[in-house]
Design a protein around this motif. Sequence first.
Motif, PDB file in Angstrom:
ATOM      1  N   UNK A 242       0.832  -1.210   0.000  1.00  0.00           N
ATOM      2  CA  UNK A 242       0.000   0.000   0.000  1.00  0.00           C
ATOM      3  C   UNK A 242       0.863   1.255   0.000  1.00  0.00           C
ATOM      4  N   UNK A 243       1.964   1.219   0.745  1.00  0.00           N
ATOM      5  CA  UNK A 243       2.874   2.358   0.782  1.00  0.00           C
ATOM      6  C   UNK A 243       3.520   2.581  -0.584  1.00  0.00           C
ATOM      7  N   UNK A 244       3.932   1.525  -1.229  1.00  0.00           N
ATOM      8  CA  UNK A 244       4.524   1.670  -2.562  1.00  0.00           C
ATOM      9  C   UNK A 244       3.501   2.158  -3.573  1.00  0.00           C
ATOM     10  N   UNK A 245       2.279   1.677  -3.458  1.00  0.00           N
ATOM     11  CA  UNK A 245       1.215   2.141  -4.346  1.00  0.00           C
ATOM     12  C   UNK A 245       0.939   3.625  -4.139  1.00  0.00           C
ATOM     13  N   UNK A 246       0.921   4.064  -2.886  1.00  0.00           N
ATOM     14  CA  UNK A 246       0.720   5.486  -2.594  1.00  0.00           C
ATOM     15  C   UNK A 246       1.877   6.314  -3.136  1.00  0.00           C
ATOM     16  N   UNK A 247       3.078   5.795  -3.037  1.00  0.00           N
ATOM     17  CA  UNK A 247       4.248   6.503  -3.540  1.00  0.00           C
ATOM     18  C   UNK A 247       4.201   6.638  -5.058  1.00  0.00           C
ATOM     19  N   UNK A 248       3.722   5.622  -5.740  1.00  0.00           N
ATOM     20  CA  UNK A 248       3.645   5.655  -7.201  1.00  0.00           C
ATOM     21  C   UNK A 248       2.461   6.492  -7.669  1.00  0.00           C
ATOM     22  N   UNK A 249       1.345   6.416  -6.966  1.00  0.00           N
ATOM     23  CA  UNK A 249       0.133   7.101  -7.418  1.00  0.00           C
ATOM     24  C   UNK A 249       0.056   8.570  -7.016  1.00  0.00           C
ATOM     25  N   UNK A 250       0.889   9.018  -6.091  1.00  0.00           N
ATOM     26  CA  UNK A 250       0.826  10.413  -5.652  1.00  0.00           C
ATOM     27  C   UNK A 250       1.045  11.390  -6.809  1.00  0.00           C
ATOM     28  N   UNK A 251       2.048  11.192  -7.665  1.00  0.00           N
ATOM     29  CA  UNK A 251       2.195  12.126  -8.797  1.00  0.00           C
ATOM     30  C   UNK A 251       1.032  12.052  -9.781  1.00  0.00           C
ATOM     31  N   UNK A 252       0.468  10.869  -9.953  1.00  0.00           N
ATOM     32  CA  UNK A 252      -0.670  10.721 -10.873  1.00  0.00           C
ATOM     33  C   UNK A 252      -1.879  11.474 -10.334  1.00  0.00           C
ATOM     34  N   UNK A 253      -2.130  11.345  -9.046  1.00  0.00           N
ATOM     35  CA  UNK A 253      -3.257  12.067  -8.435  1.00  0.00           C
ATOM     36  C   UNK A 253      -3.027  13.571  -8.517  1.00  0.00           C
ATOM     37  N   UNK A 254      -1.780  14.000  -8.321  1.00  0.00           N
ATOM     38  CA  UNK A 254      -1.461  15.425  -8.415  1.00  0.00           C
ATOM     39  C   UNK A 254      -1.723  15.928  -9.828  1.00  0.00           C
ATOM     40  N   UNK A 255      -1.322  15.156 -10.831  1.00  0.00           N
ATOM     41  CA  UNK A 255      -1.555  15.557 -12.218  1.00  0.00           C
ATOM     42  C   UNK A 255      -3.037  15.593 -12.554  1.00  0.00           C
ATOM     43  N   UNK A 256      -3.805  14.658 -12.018  1.00  0.00           N
ATOM     44  CA  UNK A 256      -5.250  14.662 -12.270  1.00  0.00           C
ATOM     45  C   UNK A 256      -5.940  15.825 -11.563  1.00  0.00           C
ATOM     46  N   UNK A 257      -5.422  16.252 -10.424  1.00  0.00           N
ATOM     47  CA  UNK A 257      -6.031  17.344  -9.671  1.00  0.00           C
ATOM     48  C   UNK A 257      -5.622  18.716 -10.198  1.00  0.00           C
ATOM     49  N   UNK A 258      -4.550  18.785 -10.971  1.00  0.00           N
ATOM     50  CA  UNK A 258      -4.035  20.065 -11.451  1.00  0.00           C
ATOM     51  C   UNK A 258      -5.046  20.869 -12.271  1.00  0.00           C
ATOM     52  N   UNK A 259      -5.776  20.268 -13.216  1.00  0.00           N
ATOM     53  CA  UNK A 259      -6.770  21.069 -13.956  1.00  0.00           C
ATOM     54  C   UNK A 259      -7.863  21.650 -13.056  1.00  0.00           C
ATOM     55  N   UNK A 260      -8.248  20.915 -12.030  1.00  0.00           N
ATOM     56  CA  UNK A 260      -9.282  21.419 -11.126  1.00  0.00           C
ATOM     57  C   UNK A 260      -8.753  22.581 -10.290  1.00  0.00           C
ATOM     58  N   UNK A 261      -7.477  22.526  -9.914  1.00  0.00           N
ATOM     59  CA  UNK A 261      -6.877  23.644  -9.185  1.00  0.00           C
ATOM     60  C   UNK A 261      -6.786  24.872 -10.073  1.00  0.00           C
ATOM     61  N   UNK A 262      -6.405  24.675 -11.333  1.00  0.00           N
ATOM     62  CA  UNK A 262      -6.337  25.797 -12.279  1.00  0.00           C
ATOM     63  C   UNK A 262      -7.728  26.384 -12.517  1.00  0.00           C
ATOM     64  N   UNK A 263      -8.725  25.523 -12.619  1.00  0.00           N
ATOM     65  CA  UNK A 263     -10.099  25.994 -12.776  1.00  0.00           C
ATOM     66  C   UNK A 263     -10.535  26.787 -11.554  1.00  0.00           C
ATOM     67  N   UNK A 264     -10.141  26.343 -10.374  1.00  0.00           N
ATOM     68  CA  UNK A 264     -10.476  27.072  -9.154  1.00  0.00           C
ATOM     69  C   UNK A 264      -9.840  28.454  -9.125  1.00  0.00           C
ATOM     70  N   UNK A 265      -8.598  28.559  -9.581  1.00  0.00           N
ATOM     71  CA  UNK A 265      -7.930  29.860  -9.632  1.00  0.00           C
ATOM     72  C   UNK A 265      -8.645  30.770 -10.622  1.00  0.00           C
ATOM     73  N   UNK A 266      -9.042  30.215 -11.778  1.00  0.00           N
ATOM     74  CA  UNK A 266      -9.734  31.018 -12.793  1.00  0.00           C
ATOM     75  C   UNK A 266     -11.093  31.493 -12.279  1.00  0.00           C
ATOM     76  N   UNK A 267     -11.847  30.625 -11.631  1.00  0.00           N
ATOM     77  CA  UNK A 267     -13.162  31.009 -11.104  1.00  0.00           C
ATOM     78  C   UNK A 267     -13.006  32.048 -10.006  1.00  0.00           C
ATOM     79  N   UNK A 268     -12.008  31.901  -9.170  1.00  0.00           N
ATOM     80  CA  UNK A 268     -11.747  32.894  -8.134  1.00  0.00           C
ATOM     81  C   UNK A 268     -11.414  34.249  -8.753  1.00  0.00           C
ATOM     82  N   UNK A 269     -10.659  34.242  -9.836  1.00  0.00           N
ATOM     83  CA  UNK A 269     -10.346  35.483 -10.533  1.00  0.00           C
ATOM     84  C   UNK A 269     -11.569  36.143 -11.130  1.00  0.00           C
TER      85      UNK A 269
END
Length: 72
Positions: free
Chosen positions: A20-47
Amino acid sequence: MTALLLFVGWCVLLVLSWPLALLALVLAPVVWLLALPFRLLGVAVDGVFALLRTVFMLPARLLGNRASPGGR
């Protein structure tokens, strides 16, 4: 103190469930990349909301409307 607790928690996780620890270590960058568009959308909506708030408050700022000392 937080870093120490994080390290101890990571060690416990690694000892008790290393797959589970190795899976979390491998999937953390993938989850970050998947969340990046939503963070950018949040910044745009806030603007957009900041722009709308500024536009709606512009007449009051031009007229010099100030808050009363009583807070009303």
